[in-house]
Design a protein around this motif. Structure first.
Motif, PDB file in Angstrom:
ATOM      1  N   ALA A  74       0.828  -1.213   0.000  1.00 30.41           N
ATOM      2  CA  ALA A  74       0.000   0.000   0.000  1.00 30.41           C
ATOM      3  C   ALA A  74       0.857   1.257   0.000  1.00 30.41           C
ATOM      4  O   ALA A  74       0.563   2.225  -0.713  1.00 30.41           O
ATOM      5  CB  ALA A  74      -0.932  -0.012   1.207  1.00 30.41           C
ATOM      6  N   ALA A  75       1.939   1.256   0.776  1.00 28.62           N
ATOM      7  CA  ALA A  75       2.830   2.416   0.802  1.00 28.62           C
ATOM      8  C   ALA A  75       3.524   2.601  -0.541  1.00 28.62           C
ATOM      9  O   ALA A  75       3.673   3.736  -1.023  1.00 28.62           O
ATOM     10  CB  ALA A  75       3.856   2.259   1.914  1.00 28.62           C
ATOM     11  N   LEU A 127       3.137   5.935  -2.819  1.00 34.78           N
ATOM     12  CA  LEU A 127       4.299   6.721  -3.242  1.00 34.78           C
ATOM     13  C   LEU A 127       4.456   6.734  -4.760  1.00 34.78           C
ATOM     14  O   LEU A 127       4.837   7.745  -5.343  1.00 34.78           O
ATOM     15  CB  LEU A 127       5.566   6.180  -2.585  1.00 34.78           C
ATOM     16  CG  LEU A 127       5.741   6.492  -1.111  1.00 34.78           C
ATOM     17  CD1 LEU A 127       6.946   5.747  -0.561  1.00 34.78           C
ATOM     18  CD2 LEU A 127       5.892   7.976  -0.895  1.00 34.78           C
ATOM     19  N   GLY A 128       4.186   5.609  -5.403  1.00 36.05           N
ATOM     20  CA  GLY A 128       4.243   5.565  -6.864  1.00 36.05           C
ATOM     21  C   GLY A 128       3.220   6.476  -7.506  1.00 36.05           C
ATOM     22  O   GLY A 128       3.501   7.155  -8.493  1.00 36.05           O
ATOM     23  N   THR A 129       2.028   6.523  -6.924  1.00 42.03           N
ATOM     24  CA  THR A 129       0.989   7.414  -7.441  1.00 42.03           C
ATOM     25  C   THR A 129       1.382   8.869  -7.256  1.00 42.03           C
ATOM     26  O   THR A 129       1.200   9.694  -8.158  1.00 42.03           O
ATOM     27  CB  THR A 129      -0.351   7.124  -6.741  1.00 42.03           C
ATOM     28  OG1 THR A 129      -0.673   5.746  -6.931  1.00 42.03           O
ATOM     29  CG2 THR A 129      -1.463   7.986  -7.293  1.00 42.03           C
ATOM     30  N   VAL A 130       1.927   9.193  -6.091  1.00 42.16           N
ATOM     31  CA  VAL A 130       2.365  10.566  -5.827  1.00 42.16           C
ATOM     32  C   VAL A 130       3.465  10.970  -6.804  1.00 42.16           C
ATOM     33  O   VAL A 130       3.425  12.064  -7.384  1.00 42.16           O
ATOM     34  CB  VAL A 130       2.844  10.706  -4.364  1.00 42.16           C
ATOM     35  CG1 VAL A 130       3.604  11.996  -4.152  1.00 42.16           C
ATOM     36  CG2 VAL A 130       1.671  10.622  -3.418  1.00 42.16           C
ATOM     37  N   GLY A 131       4.439  10.103  -7.004  1.00 38.65           N
ATOM     38  CA  GLY A 131       5.528  10.407  -7.923  1.00 38.65           C
ATOM     39  C   GLY A 131       5.069  10.504  -9.365  1.00 38.65           C
ATOM     40  O   GLY A 131       5.469  11.410 -10.099  1.00 38.65           O
ATOM     41  N   PHE A 132       4.214   9.587  -9.775  1.00 41.53           N
ATOM     42  CA  PHE A 132       3.730   9.594 -11.157  1.00 41.53           C
ATOM     43  C   PHE A 132       2.863  10.816 -11.435  1.00 41.53           C
ATOM     44  O   PHE A 132       3.056  11.514 -12.432  1.00 41.53           O
ATOM     45  CB  PHE A 132       2.945   8.310 -11.436  1.00 41.53           C
ATOM     46  CG  PHE A 132       2.510   8.161 -12.865  1.00 41.53           C
ATOM     47  CD1 PHE A 132       3.418   7.751 -13.826  1.00 41.53           C
ATOM     48  CD2 PHE A 132       1.212   8.428 -13.245  1.00 41.53           C
ATOM     49  CE1 PHE A 132       3.029   7.605 -15.143  1.00 41.53           C
ATOM     50  CE2 PHE A 132       0.817   8.287 -14.558  1.00 41.53           C
ATOM     51  CZ  PHE A 132       1.721   7.875 -15.512  1.00 41.53           C
ATOM     52  N   LEU A 133       1.920  11.095 -10.534  1.00 45.49           N
ATOM     53  CA  LEU A 133       1.052  12.259 -10.730  1.00 45.49           C
ATOM     54  C   LEU A 133       1.811  13.567 -10.561  1.00 45.49           C
ATOM     55  O   LEU A 133       1.515  14.551 -11.248  1.00 45.49           O
ATOM     56  CB  LEU A 133      -0.135  12.206  -9.772  1.00 45.49           C
ATOM     57  CG  LEU A 133      -1.167  11.125 -10.068  1.00 45.49           C
ATOM     58  CD1 LEU A 133      -2.276  11.152  -9.021  1.00 45.49           C
ATOM     59  CD2 LEU A 133      -1.744  11.285 -11.453  1.00 45.49           C
ATOM     60  N   GLY A 134       2.795  13.589  -9.657  1.00 41.78           N
ATOM     61  CA  GLY A 134       3.607  14.799  -9.500  1.00 41.78           C
ATOM     62  C   GLY A 134       4.368  15.133 -10.764  1.00 41.78           C
ATOM     63  O   GLY A 134       4.436  16.285 -11.182  1.00 41.78           O
ATOM     64  N   THR A 135       4.936  14.119 -11.390  1.00 37.12           N
ATOM     65  CA  THR A 135       5.657  14.337 -12.647  1.00 37.12           C
ATOM     66  C   THR A 135       4.699  14.734 -13.758  1.00 37.12           C
ATOM     67  O   THR A 135       4.999  15.632 -14.553  1.00 37.12           O
ATOM     68  CB  THR A 135       6.426  13.066 -13.042  1.00 37.12           C
ATOM     69  OG1 THR A 135       7.264  12.694 -11.962  1.00 37.12           O
ATOM     70  CG2 THR A 135       7.262  13.291 -14.272  1.00 37.12           C
ATOM     71  N   ALA A 136       3.547  14.085 -13.827  1.00 39.28           N
ATOM     72  CA  ALA A 136       2.570  14.424 -14.866  1.00 39.28           C
ATOM     73  C   ALA A 136       2.068  15.863 -14.700  1.00 39.28           C
ATOM     74  O   ALA A 136       1.944  16.599 -15.688  1.00 39.28           O
ATOM     75  CB  ALA A 136       1.398  13.450 -14.816  1.00 39.28           C
ATOM     76  N   LEU A 137       1.795  16.269 -13.469  1.00 38.11           N
ATOM     77  CA  LEU A 137       1.348  17.651 -13.236  1.00 38.11           C
ATOM     78  C   LEU A 137       2.458  18.659 -13.528  1.00 38.11           C
ATOM     79  O   LEU A 137       2.193  19.752 -14.023  1.00 38.11           O
ATOM     80  CB  LEU A 137       0.849  17.806 -11.802  1.00 38.11           C
ATOM     81  CG  LEU A 137      -0.458  17.113 -11.485  1.00 38.11           C
ATOM     82  CD1 LEU A 137      -0.778  17.217  -9.999  1.00 38.11           C
ATOM     83  CD2 LEU A 137      -1.582  17.702 -12.312  1.00 38.11           C
ATOM     84  N   LEU A 138       3.702  18.298 -13.216  1.00 32.43           N
ATOM     85  CA  LEU A 138       4.825  19.169 -13.523  1.00 32.43           C
ATOM     86  C   LEU A 138       4.961  19.375 -15.037  1.00 32.43           C
ATOM     87  O   LEU A 138       5.128  20.509 -15.510  1.00 32.43           O
ATOM     88  CB  LEU A 138       6.104  18.586 -12.949  1.00 32.43           C
ATOM     89  CG  LEU A 138       7.389  19.377 -13.186  1.00 32.43           C
ATOM     90  CD1 LEU A 138       7.340  20.688 -12.411  1.00 32.43           C
ATOM     91  CD2 LEU A 138       8.597  18.560 -12.785  1.00 32.43           C
ATOM     92  N   LEU A 139       4.869  18.288 -15.791  1.00 26.06           N
ATOM     93  CA  LEU A 139       4.960  18.396 -17.246  1.00 26.06           C
ATOM     94  C   LEU A 139       3.748  19.116 -17.834  1.00 26.06           C
ATOM     95  O   LEU A 139       3.874  19.886 -18.799  1.00 26.06           O
ATOM     96  CB  LEU A 139       5.108  17.008 -17.868  1.00 26.06           C
ATOM     97  CG  LEU A 139       6.417  16.291 -17.575  1.00 26.06           C
ATOM     98  CD1 LEU A 139       6.383  14.887 -18.140  1.00 26.06           C
ATOM     99  CD2 LEU A 139       7.586  17.065 -18.130  1.00 26.06           C
ATOM    100  N   TRP A 140       2.568  18.884 -17.251  1.00 29.46           N
ATOM    101  CA  TRP A 140       1.362  19.539 -17.753  1.00 29.46           C
ATOM    102  C   TRP A 140       1.405  21.041 -17.498  1.00 29.46           C
ATOM    103  O   TRP A 140       0.927  21.831 -18.312  1.00 29.46           O
ATOM    104  CB  TRP A 140       0.144  18.920 -17.090  1.00 29.46           C
ATOM    105  CG  TRP A 140      -1.156  19.459 -17.573  1.00 29.46           C
ATOM    106  CD1 TRP A 140      -1.664  19.377 -18.840  1.00 29.46           C
ATOM    107  CD2 TRP A 140      -2.107  20.182 -16.810  1.00 29.46           C
ATOM    108  NE1 TRP A 140      -2.878  19.986 -18.893  1.00 29.46           N
ATOM    109  CE2 TRP A 140      -3.178  20.493 -17.670  1.00 29.46           C
ATOM    110  CE3 TRP A 140      -2.172  20.589 -15.482  1.00 29.46           C
ATOM    111  CZ2 TRP A 140      -4.276  21.203 -17.239  1.00 29.46           C
ATOM    112  CZ3 TRP A 140      -3.269  21.282 -15.055  1.00 29.46           C
ATOM    113  CH2 TRP A 140      -4.306  21.596 -15.928  1.00 29.46           C
ATOM    114  N   SER A 141       2.005  21.457 -16.390  1.00 26.11           N
ATOM    115  CA  SER A 141       2.069  22.888 -16.090  1.00 26.11           C
ATOM    116  C   SER A 141       3.049  23.611 -16.998  1.00 26.11           C
ATOM    117  O   SER A 141       2.941  24.822 -17.180  1.00 26.11           O
ATOM    118  CB  SER A 141       2.462  23.103 -14.631  1.00 26.11           C
ATOM    119  OG  SER A 141       3.793  22.684 -14.396  1.00 26.11           O
TER     120      SER A 141
END
Length: 90
Positions: free
Chosen positions: A69-70, A74-88
């Motif tokens: 679960a952890a 963490l994988g979701t946070v990292g994946f979505l963080g990178t996707a949001l960074l690229l989208w911005s």
């Protein structure tokens, strides 16, 4: 031979899914802020996949739920963080 050579539930490869997801998820979450973008996307996606499989096997009694679960989180946070960074940046 008095011992059995049959594998036990603790000796299956499914027990490694949670710790693997945790390690990949941690790398993905930290790597986003270090601008390791191609690696964090791959590590995040793998952490989500391995974590989901680890959760499935932990529900059946093989492996530990908290590591899977952890790692998934963490994988979701990292994946979505990178996707949001690229989208911005677009």
């Amino acid at each position: 031979m008095s011992g059995s050579t049959a594998p036990t539930d603790t000796g299956t490869p499914a027990t490694a899914l949670g710790p693997t997801a945790l390690a990949l998820g941690a790398f993905s979450a930290v790597g986003t802020w270090a601008f390791l973008i191609p690696w964090t996307v791959i590590a995040g996606a793998l952490a989500i996949t391995f974590g989901a499989m680890g959760i499935h096997y932990a529900r059946q009694g093989t492996g530990r739920m908290w590591t899977a679960a952890a790692g998934t989180t963490l994988g979701t946070v990292g994946f979505l963080g990178t996707a949001l960074l690229l989208w911005s940046m677009a």
